[in-house]
Enzyme design. Sequence first.
Site, PDB file in Angstrom:
ATOM      1  N   HIS A 264      -1.545  18.756  -4.124  1.00 22.84           N
ATOM      2  CA  HIS A 264      -1.464  19.591  -2.916  1.00 22.84           C
ATOM      3  C   HIS A 264      -0.622  18.888  -1.851  1.00 22.84           C
ATOM      4  CE1 HIS A 264      -3.727  21.670   0.608  1.00 22.84           C
ATOM      5  NE2 HIS A 264      -2.673  22.378   0.250  1.00 22.84           N
TER       6      HIS A 264
ATOM      7  N   HIS B 135      -5.798  16.548  -7.878  1.00 25.19           N
ATOM      8  CA  HIS B 135      -5.481  17.859  -7.298  1.00 25.19           C
ATOM      9  C   HIS B 135      -5.099  17.733  -5.819  1.00 25.19           C
ATOM     10  CE1 HIS B 135      -6.411  20.111 -10.822  1.00 25.19           C
ATOM     11  NE2 HIS B 135      -7.696  19.794 -10.836  1.00 25.19           N
TER      12      HIS B 135
ATOM     13  N   HIS C 247      -9.891  12.622 -10.939  1.00 21.05           N
ATOM     14  CA  HIS C 247      -9.220  13.857 -11.357  1.00 21.05           C
ATOM     15  C   HIS C 247      -9.119  14.833 -10.178  1.00 21.05           C
ATOM     16  CE1 HIS C 247      -8.335  17.467 -13.796  1.00 21.05           C
ATOM     17  NE2 HIS C 247      -9.148  18.064 -12.938  1.00 21.05           N
ATOM     18  N   GLU C 248     -10.211  14.969  -9.419  1.00 21.21           N
ATOM     19  CA  GLU C 248     -10.173  15.864  -8.256  1.00 21.21           C
ATOM     20  C   GLU C 248      -9.184  15.339  -7.216  1.00 21.21           C
ATOM     21  OE1 GLU C 248     -11.293  18.668  -8.749  1.00 21.21           O
ATOM     22  OE2 GLU C 248     -12.549  18.183 -10.467  1.00 21.21           O
TER      23      GLU C 248
END
Length: 237
Positions: A114, A110, A106-107
Amino acid sequence: MPYGYRYGYAIDPTYILVLIGALISMFASMRVKSTFHKYAKVRSRTNMTGAQAAQRVLNSAGIYDVTIRHVAGELTDHYDPRNKTLNLSDSVYGSTSVAAVGVAAHECGHAIQHHKGYSPLQLRSALVPVANLGSSAAWPLIILGILFGGAGSFVCKIGIVLFSAAVLFQIVTLPVEFNASARAVRILGDIGILSEQELPGTKKVLKAAALTYVAGAAAAILQLLRLVMLFGGRDRD
Ligand SMILES: [Zn+2]
């Protein structure tokens, strides 16, 4: 004077909105912890740690300039776009559970947002300073407004507008979070880090995590509603 004001600020009837928000948030936070703990006991078939899975996920997306770090705490995992670091907590970094791998991915979601310039993330980043100003200055302005101009005064309204900016930030966070989880689940399946049998558990963990953001946004909206009811209108005295 707004209805209920005479009873004193803390026990005015609209305070129920704050209580409802707090209950929703508490429930969501308990749920994410219990779901995480449940699936933290389920070891993944590939036996890959959260950190190793994150490296694979990032590389599969063509990302090689993100540093994976170990941070203290529980559920403190986050991606920091300012220094391109993926920060994984104690129970994620070195754990091989389907919960850990899911949170790590999940991270990565991100980091991929980005990398690709995903617009809701850009909007969210642009709102950070406004939201910070909103959450620090809204209450002082509202209180100053009440003291010097009364409820519904111009200064009160400015305070409420600033508070709304912080609420908007929490709303914009929602698509960013849901999208990161969707990316995570898709990539984990595609590159074979988790099997078809393992993915449902991971999905439950990520869904519970997403619900904490929904609860946070709902609580913020309820607080805003209360502020508007108490201090947003004309003084009815
Ligand atoms: Zn997230």
